[in-house]
Design a protein around this motif. Sequence first.
Motif, mmCIF file in Angstrom:
data_model
loop_
_atom_site.group_PDB
_atom_site.id
_atom_site.type_symbol
_atom_site.label_atom_id
_atom_site.label_comp_id
_atom_site.label_asym_id
_atom_site.label_seq_id
_atom_site.Cartn_x
_atom_site.Cartn_y
_atom_site.Cartn_z
ATOM 1 N N ARG A 15 1.035 -1.076 -0.087
ATOM 2 C CA ARG A 15 0.002 0.150 -0.073
ATOM 3 C C ARG A 15 0.908 1.155 -0.091
ATOM 4 N N LEU A 16 1.886 1.235 -0.744
ATOM 5 C CA LEU A 16 2.753 2.483 -1.033
ATOM 6 C C LEU A 16 2.451 2.886 -2.501
ATOM 7 N N SER A 17 3.235 4.061 -2.667
ATOM 8 C CA SER A 17 3.008 4.530 -4.290
ATOM 9 C C SER A 17 4.450 4.792 -4.653
ATOM 10 N N ALA A 18 4.538 4.650 -5.948
ATOM 11 C CA ALA A 18 5.970 4.620 -6.737
ATOM 12 C C ALA A 18 5.580 5.183 -7.921
ATOM 13 N N ASP A 19 6.284 6.049 -8.611
ATOM 14 C CA ASP A 19 6.334 6.336 -9.925
ATOM 15 C C ASP A 19 7.305 5.522 -10.850
ATOM 16 N N ARG A 20 7.291 5.652 -12.167
ATOM 17 C CA ARG A 20 8.138 4.999 -12.919
ATOM 18 C C ARG A 20 9.637 4.802 -12.840
ATOM 19 N N LEU A 61 7.198 22.641 1.381
ATOM 20 C CA LEU A 61 7.689 22.551 0.086
ATOM 21 C C LEU A 61 7.625 21.121 -0.465
ATOM 22 N N LYS A 62 8.165 20.293 0.272
ATOM 23 C CA LYS A 62 8.071 18.885 -0.416
ATOM 24 C C LYS A 62 7.000 18.386 -0.540
ATOM 25 N N ALA A 63 5.919 18.613 0.350
ATOM 26 C CA ALA A 63 4.453 18.115 -0.155
ATOM 27 C C ALA A 63 3.902 18.736 -1.201
ATOM 28 N N TRP A 64 4.233 19.937 -1.552
ATOM 29 C CA TRP A 64 3.905 20.802 -2.804
ATOM 30 C C TRP A 64 4.660 20.031 -4.041
ATOM 31 N N ARG A 65 5.761 19.900 -4.182
ATOM 32 C CA ARG A 65 6.851 19.254 -4.861
ATOM 33 C C ARG A 65 6.060 17.661 -5.399
ATOM 34 N N LEU A 66 5.904 16.976 -4.261
ATOM 35 C CA LEU A 66 5.224 15.604 -4.498
ATOM 36 C C LEU A 66 3.895 15.740 -5.304
ATOM 37 N N GLU A 67 3.018 16.620 -4.953
ATOM 38 C CA GLU A 67 1.898 16.754 -5.546
ATOM 39 C C GLU A 67 1.905 17.292 -6.962
ATOM 40 N N THR A 68 3.036 18.466 -7.208
ATOM 41 C CA THR A 68 3.181 18.681 -8.582
ATOM 42 C C THR A 68 3.806 17.540 -9.488
ATOM 43 N N SER A 69 4.571 17.021 -9.106
ATOM 44 C CA SER A 69 5.383 15.870 -9.901
ATOM 45 C C SER A 69 4.218 14.941 -10.163
ATOM 46 N N ARG A 70 3.489 14.475 -9.081
ATOM 47 C CA ARG A 70 2.571 13.356 -9.506
ATOM 48 C C ARG A 70 1.545 14.103 -10.643
ATOM 49 N N ALA A 71 1.092 15.194 -10.642
ATOM 50 C CA ALA A 71 0.052 15.764 -11.531
ATOM 51 C C ALA A 71 0.732 15.781 -12.864
ATOM 52 N N ALA A 72 2.031 15.854 -12.925
ATOM 53 C CA ALA A 72 2.676 15.942 -14.206
ATOM 54 C C ALA A 72 3.421 14.722 -14.845
ATOM 55 N N GLU A 73 3.282 13.723 -13.811
ATOM 56 C CA GLU A 73 3.782 12.089 -14.044
ATOM 57 C C GLU A 73 5.343 12.239 -14.316
ATOM 58 N N VAL A 74 6.040 13.151 -13.568
ATOM 59 C CA VAL A 74 7.560 13.174 -13.669
ATOM 60 C C VAL A 74 8.251 12.772 -12.143
ATOM 61 N N PRO A 75 9.336 12.294 -12.232
ATOM 62 C CA PRO A 75 9.894 12.171 -10.896
ATOM 63 C C PRO A 75 10.206 13.615 -9.948
ATOM 64 N N ALA A 76 10.151 13.541 -8.543
ATOM 65 C CA ALA A 76 9.921 14.731 -7.788
ATOM 66 C C ALA A 76 11.006 15.642 -8.174
ATOM 67 N N TYR A 77 12.213 15.003 -8.359
ATOM 68 C CA TYR A 77 13.401 15.978 -8.441
ATOM 69 C C TYR A 77 13.377 16.705 -9.798
ATOM 70 N N VAL A 78 12.658 16.612 -10.963
ATOM 71 C CA VAL A 78 12.624 17.144 -12.102
ATOM 72 C C VAL A 78 11.668 18.544 -11.703
ATOM 73 N N VAL A 79 11.015 18.525 -10.724
ATOM 74 C CA VAL A 79 10.446 19.990 -10.190
ATOM 75 C C VAL A 79 11.576 20.832 -9.665
#
Length: 708
Positions: A126-131, A642-660
């Motif tokens: 029950r975790l989450s992970a992008d590609r 800031l990290k919570a905002w980055r996570l939400e933004t990266s998920r919406a864009a379907e990119v890794p967090a560090y890209v933001v």
Amino acid sequence: MSEERILAGLDEEQREVASNLSGPMCVLAGAGTGKTRAITHRIALGVHSGVYVQQQLLAVTFTARAAGEMRTRLRELGAPLVQARTFHSAALRQLQYFWPQAVGGSIPQLVDHKAPHIAEAVRRLRLSADRALIRDLASEIEWAKVSMLTADSYVKAAEGRARVGDLEPQTVARLFSAYEDVKKDRVLIDFEDVLLLTVAILEEDPRILGEIHRQYRHFTVDEYQDVSPLQERLLKLWVGDRNELCVVGDASQTIYSFTGATPRHLLEFSKTYPDAKVVRLIRDYRSTPQVVQLANKLLESRRIERNMPDADVRWPQPLHLVSQRESGKTVEFKEFPDDEAEASSIAARIKDLVDHGTSARDIAILLRTNGQTEAYERALSAAGLSYQLRGGERFFQRNEIREAMMLLRAAAKTRSGEPASGTVAELLMSIGYSAQAPESGGATRERWESLSALVTLSEELGDATTEGPAASLGQFVAEMEARAATQHAPQVEGVTVASLHSAKGLEWGAVFLAGLSEGLLPISFAKDQAGYDEERRLLYVGITRARDFLHLSWSLARTPGGRAHRTPSRFLDGLRPQKARMRREDDAAGSASLSRSAPRAKARGPVRCRTCGKVLDTPAERKLKRCLDCPASYDEALLDALKAWRLETSRAAEVPAYVVFTDATLMAIAEDSPETMEALSRISGVGESKLERFGEQVLGILKEHVAE
């Protein structure tokens, strides 16, 4: 074949390798020194003199391409029955043969990719992970398994290793265990399991181990600097208490430490086998003196990074290569204002080389990461140049190749006798092949390149030669089946665009090493002496891929008009001319981009820690404006926001967090707490495009935090 005929054409050191047929041998072979030639002639001489029995010698290397090349050379030398395989191929063959008697039943299915099964493990917990995170988890699990770690022993061993995303080692261990459960439930094994299970069977069943010892009496291992602890354990089981082992390698080309590879076994071979014969191959037949001198100088100028906890990490004395070629072209160093200008100029330079007779397939652009390729794909397409991407999925497992092979097999049942040349192209047009390359890049381009490779090979095999008639469609399909079994992929016509890692073992007439700036090479996540040393070796491998022409370049900004905050790679210090500066090219592609670029920023003095005043060395420290071990001045709640905002933004864009934004940039923002867009733009890592996309949101978070 006579002894003199086999030894003819070998230099003194190569002849010494080939002539010593018994006992342990260690061949320290630099890039381009003819190591494959030396060891294949050694095997052939042993076979023809009766010292070796072909079926009782196993030659192991690390890539299917290298194994295929070795088999080809051995066939030409009259030793076609010698087995030349990768570690995994040899182990899989043994596992398939011994499984029924050792375990019983059918061997589990071998998975091609870990990603779907790791994704299932993530869901079970029950975790989450992008590609990107799933890919990183796959790499970490592979490292753990070849290091012979279990999920239970992983946590302690992972101390000091880079984090996998934002996951704690304990979480990675739980995912590791869940992944193993997924495979068990579905009766699957992965590539690391092939080695682990083969080791287990040989260790637990003396009868099977005895059968292996009777089958194989002599062993040759190429690229020995890349063996993992697991592969070394398997090799020791194969060899047993005998000493008929020849290893070949170069510690200066160890670039796969992140996968568990270690040169320790190569460097300590003489301790393991005190009577081993050691031969050094230093005559470089591949590259011009200019290229070889640069490669030597790079290794010899290795420096100890300051404030590194492992500053005393071992650096083996590198082999000093001596070029055997005539003097060639001067190595080129060039600086550009931005990535687009760099890519456009390189494409124009390549176009000029091709127009003057250089084959496109003899040219390569080598980059530190696969993520850098897009700009070069666009630039090459704009210049009308064909290209191929390396380092992705294995050729015969690509969907388009599987589809093509199904089509060709079906056609061969009724049209087997038709000539391969022409027929293959005609058939593949029904699934998207065309004579003209598509203008678009990405997946469309990769699909076309794959199908084009089949067409090119069919034309090469389909042309009648003095050695025999032209190949028919049926013969072409049979050839492709044989190549698929050994992963011997055909060459593609076009400029190669590849990562430095995937270029290992290859060579080109002209090589462009691009993107050589701090943060890319060395990569930003190199944090210790061992990491910087590996990055230096990676550049060394890139340099030594070039035969005649070498071009090294870097850019000062990522985008046209962006802030020129980049600096050339530290590895170029002392190598590049003092005035290796950007030269505006006359070609339209280069000048169009350069005209849009901002002038280079003025050189600034050293950046000092805001806390203790010490000069900062690493990009991460310079971004934070403080030493990593100095106390932080930011508010933890602000950084969390800031990290919570980055996570939400990266998920919406379907990119890794560090890209933001990277962690270091977020910490710098939290520490500076800028109140205006202009102040935010001055923080390293906040470029023009990110300022435009995220600036208002970031300032909003900062303002809200201050209000609270």
